[in-house]
Design an enzyme around this catalytic site. Sequence first.
Site, PDB file in Angstrom:
ATOM      1  N   LYS A  49       0.811  -1.217   0.000  1.00 24.78           N
ATOM      2  CA  LYS A  49       0.000   0.000   0.000  1.00 24.78           C
ATOM      3  C   LYS A  49       0.843   1.265   0.000  1.00 24.78           C
ATOM      4  CE  LYS A  49      -1.284  -0.227   4.870  1.00 24.78           C
ATOM      5  NZ  LYS A  49      -2.272  -0.732   5.749  1.00 24.78           N
ATOM      6  N   ARG A  50       2.133   1.129   0.220  1.00 24.48           N
ATOM      7  CA  ARG A  50       2.977   2.318   0.115  1.00 24.48           C
ATOM      8  C   ARG A  50       3.127   2.740  -1.348  1.00 24.48           C
ATOM      9  NH1 ARG A  50       7.485   0.377   1.199  1.00 24.48           N
ATOM     10  NH2 ARG A  50       6.676  -1.565   2.030  1.00 24.48           N
TER      11      ARG A  50
END
Length: 504
Positions: free
Chosen positions: A255-256
């Site tokens: 998700k980064r």
Amino acid sequence: MSVVTRIAPSPTGDPHVGTAYIGLFNYVFTRKHGGKFILRIEDTDRERYSAESEARIFAALTWLGLTPDESPDQGGDNGPYRQSERLDIYKQHAYELVDKGTLYPCFCSEERLAEMRAEQKRRKQPLGYDGRCRNLAPDEAKARLDAGEPHALRLKAPLTGETNFKDELRGLVRFANADIRDGVMLKSDGYPTYHLANVIDDHLMGVTHVMRAEEWITSTPIHILLYEGFGWEIPHFAHLPLLRNPDENKTKISKRKLNTSLDAYREQGIVAEALLNFLGNMGWSMPDGREFFGIEDMTEQFDLSRISLGGPVFDLKKLRFFNARYIRELLSLEDVAERAEPFLKSAGLTWDDEDYLLDVIDILTPRVETLAEFAEHDYFFREDFGYDAKARKNLAAGQKYLEDLEREFARLDSFDEDSVDDMLRDYVQSQSVGMGKVLQPLRAALTGVSNSPGINELVSVLGRERVLRRIGRALTAITAGLPDDKPSAEENSANKGDKSSEAA
Ligand code: GLU
């Protein structure tokens, strides 16, 4: 043998695209074989558990149409389907494995284990349990258990040899037992860890095929040792390739780097069918190479042997491309309108006439890639839209044309596209100017922006009443000096992203 599969997400954070991906492959495989598809909630990590997150997993799967046959929601013969409701089952089975010598009690305190780890770090030794309680004399272990001393249960991993398993996609996967740690299987608080609960549940729920992400491969030898300890049949394993970030190193989806939340895609107006179709192309392909296919086609043609292991990249551009094709061609207009409605309504937009909505959606579909983008064309649904900087300029330059066109439109018999086209052409010719000189102010008056559908379509969908009202409003604005107003800084920057005005 009738096929039973499962997905076993942990309810923490946002519902993950990986759950949809693994869910899809399990779902089509199960449907293909006429089996049963189970949703189990692996919620034994109580610190990270969230009830809201569990509900969002259910909602996301429903949205996608990946409906399980058994789940915490629906129930079934093999429940409960939430691991936190099965603690007694794990405990009972875990002590069976103590009797069988697969697990052993470990009485080491947290402090002792912390010291051990610190010492291992200091000496730069591999981290892991040093086996102190593994070697307790059986009598002593029994006496301490009987005395009720707090303890965990650990795996007694063999010290030599190999533990192997056959992966349906990868062939034989081998592990040296020396690399397998004596990990905790049942914690001193009575909660199982992932491995123990997962194996007991898969067995008791009759799971025949464990299809999960590649990241679980290294857990599988531990699972094999547990299956062997119980004397249970080992299910088929297929570890699907991990989705990758679209970066150079194709790192594991995270998700980064990428939005991994299914809710986010739904909120952006990605349609479920497009997302599934897109995910269906991740590591899998149709025998005829076709990229666009529905879940029924995929089910019909599904074959594990067509999965390729190269890391499939989650390419957002491609997802939008798929989505646009669903909106433009593959879903019916009525269907698209129905799905667009909640997006329009939540933007505060209203309409009274369903046919008008259908006409609007119809002319907008070539210009949007997601359902949410329909709401950007808010001028179809409100009369109080503002004029952006470009529109103001165009209005200022077009007062005369707008005055003339107001008369022409009032006189025009029919507002179909051809009549509008004929009238505008004649008028532009009579003025001996380029089309744009006339059409740009008209577009500005009708929409307040410069990125809109073609003028003829626009006029014809808006209809006489709206067209005349909007031209009138624009003329009032011009005389009130609005176009000379300095646009606010906000508007200025908002307009920078404008697509260049379409030559009408
Ligand atoms: N609870 C694990 C997860 O979150 C399940 C892995 C498996 O399918 O065994 O994905």
